[in-house]
Design a protein around this motif. Sequence first.
Motif, PDB file in Angstrom:
ATOM      1  N   SER A  29       0.832  -1.206   0.000  1.00  0.00           N
ATOM      2  CA  SER A  29       0.000   0.000   0.000  1.00  0.00           C
ATOM      3  C   SER A  29       0.864   1.253   0.000  1.00  0.00           C
ATOM      4  CB  SER A  29      -0.896   0.006   1.238  1.00  0.00           C
ATOM      5  OG  SER A  29      -1.691  -1.170   1.274  1.00  0.00           O
ATOM      6  N   GLY A  30       0.283   2.345  -0.448  1.00  0.00           N
ATOM      7  CA  GLY A  30       1.011   3.610  -0.467  1.00  0.00           C
ATOM      8  C   GLY A  30       1.261   4.077  -1.889  1.00  0.00           C
ATOM      9  N   THR A  32       4.309   4.509  -3.520  1.00  0.00           N
ATOM     10  CA  THR A  32       5.398   3.884  -4.296  1.00  0.00           C
ATOM     11  C   THR A  32       4.906   2.611  -4.975  1.00  0.00           C
ATOM     12  OG1 THR A  32       6.939   4.762  -2.652  1.00  0.00           O
ATOM     13  CG2 THR A  32       7.797   3.107  -4.185  1.00  0.00           C
ATOM     14  N   ASP A  88       8.070   3.593   5.411  1.00  0.00           N
ATOM     15  CA  ASP A  88       8.303   4.983   5.810  1.00  0.00           C
ATOM     16  C   ASP A  88       9.767   5.211   6.181  1.00  0.00           C
ATOM     17  OD1 ASP A  88       5.498   5.943   5.734  1.00  0.00           O
ATOM     18  OD2 ASP A  88       5.256   4.370   7.221  1.00  0.00           O
ATOM     19  N   LYS A  98       6.502   1.050   9.121  1.00  0.00           N
ATOM     20  CA  LYS A  98       5.445   1.097   8.109  1.00  0.00           C
ATOM     21  C   LYS A  98       4.166   1.554   8.778  1.00  0.00           C
ATOM     22  CE  LYS A  98       4.765  -2.062   5.101  1.00  0.00           C
ATOM     23  NZ  LYS A  98       4.553  -0.950   4.129  1.00  0.00           N
ATOM     24  N   GLY A 100       2.584   4.564   7.581  1.00  0.00           N
ATOM     25  CA  GLY A 100       2.339   5.989   7.293  1.00  0.00           C
ATOM     26  C   GLY A 100       1.024   6.199   6.554  1.00  0.00           C
ATOM     27  N   GLY A 101       0.657   5.142   5.794  1.00  0.00           N
ATOM     28  CA  GLY A 101      -0.617   5.193   5.073  1.00  0.00           C
ATOM     29  C   GLY A 101      -1.745   4.508   5.814  1.00  0.00           C
ATOM     30  N   GLY A 102      -1.455   4.049   7.035  1.00  0.00           N
ATOM     31  CA  GLY A 102      -2.520   3.484   7.863  1.00  0.00           C
ATOM     32  C   GLY A 102      -2.905   2.062   7.537  1.00  0.00           C
ATOM     33  N   CYS A 103      -2.047   1.357   6.768  1.00  0.00           N
ATOM     34  CA  CYS A 103      -2.427   0.007   6.300  1.00  0.00           C
ATOM     35  C   CYS A 103      -1.595  -1.088   6.952  1.00  0.00           C
ATOM     36  CB  CYS A 103      -2.283  -0.052   4.790  1.00  0.00           C
ATOM     37  SG  CYS A 103      -3.229   1.210   3.943  1.00  0.00           S
ATOM     38  N   LYS A 125      13.985   7.386   2.461  1.00  0.00           N
ATOM     39  CA  LYS A 125      13.555   6.376   3.438  1.00  0.00           C
ATOM     40  C   LYS A 125      14.743   5.568   3.977  1.00  0.00           C
ATOM     41  CE  LYS A 125       9.296   7.472   2.178  1.00  0.00           C
ATOM     42  NZ  LYS A 125       8.296   6.447   1.869  1.00  0.00           N
TER      43      LYS A 125
HETATM   44  O1  DER Z   1       1.499   2.752   5.013  1.00  0.00           O
HETATM   45  C1  DER Z   1       2.448   2.066   4.601  1.00  0.00           C
HETATM   46  O2  DER Z   1       2.984   1.136   5.236  1.00  0.00           O
HETATM   47  C2  DER Z   1       3.069   2.440   3.283  1.00  0.00           C
HETATM   48  O3  DER Z   1       3.651   1.322   2.661  1.00  0.00           O
HETATM   49  C3  DER Z   1       4.120   3.503   3.539  1.00  0.00           C
HETATM   50  O4  DER Z   1       4.943   3.024   4.530  1.00  0.00           O
HETATM   51  C4  DER Z   1       4.903   3.894   2.311  1.00  0.00           C
HETATM   52  O5  DER Z   1       4.109   4.756   1.621  1.00  0.00           O
HETATM   53  P1  DER Z   1       4.713   5.617   0.415  1.00  0.00           P
HETATM   54  O6  DER Z   1       5.166   4.617  -0.622  1.00  0.00           O
HETATM   55  O7  DER Z   1       3.536   6.436  -0.044  1.00  0.00           O
HETATM   56  O8  DER Z   1       5.844   6.438   0.951  1.00  0.00           O
END
Ligand code: DER
Length: 233
Positions: A29-30, A32, A88, A98, A100-103, A125
């Motif tokens: 998720s996120g 990238t 993150d 990990k 940052g996107g809440g997953c 990162k």
């Molecule tokens: O929420 C998460 O774990 C995402 O994978 C995050 O850690 C990375 O998000 P990004 O690719 O938008 O930086």
Amino acid sequence: MSLEQAKQVAAYQAVDQFVTNNCIFGVGSGSTVVYAVQRLAERVESEKLKVTCIPTSFQAKQLIIKHGLNLGELETNPNIDVTIDGADEVDSNMTLIKGGGGCLLQEKIIASCSKKLIVIADYTKDSVKLGDRYKKGVPIEVIPMAYVPIKNKIISLYGGEIKLRSAVAKAGPVVTDNGNFILDWMFANQNLDWEKVNNTIKLIPGVVETGLFVNMCCKAYFGQPEGNVVERS
Ligand code: DER
């Protein structure tokens, strides 16, 4: 090269190196991972690959569907060959922050079912210690009714500062895909034994999962400003 281009070059290299025909593929998720799914869709089309994609979030599921990829689920595919996901922050021991996107909850479940967890990220990162660059802290998914005692317990154990993650396009806190809250713990000490910290915090009643991924990632790809990719394992 922009950060987005750095993300893309890392994502493309990881997909090209790890995705094979007939593989069960965990989709992270996120932002990238969006590039990884783009590259996967290109390869599936051009090479006629058979790949079953297992999502780590609602966002990942939407990506899979948007690109016309074969959507699977953990219930029927509990043994995943490779998962590609963002992070993150990655420290020198390959410990990840990990969430940052809440997953983080479904991401950690899928990662734990994967033979390989591959991280893709831009160069911002890549750290020596957790907290060197990522300042938003360790995300912790909690049962909503328990967020205050959990917050108090973590501060009493390790200090630092904890915030309930507020939503942006909604009044009140972020609610995860699983109906839980996220606490972001800005730790004060960067020299903690993160495996012990993870295990201790997980024991606090009401904690569902932490964003500390310890001994789970086998390789990381960091896109660089110059356009190259640095690989760590
Ligand atoms: O929420 C998460 O774990 C995402 O994978 C995050 O850690 C990375 O998000 P990004 O690719 O938008 O930086």
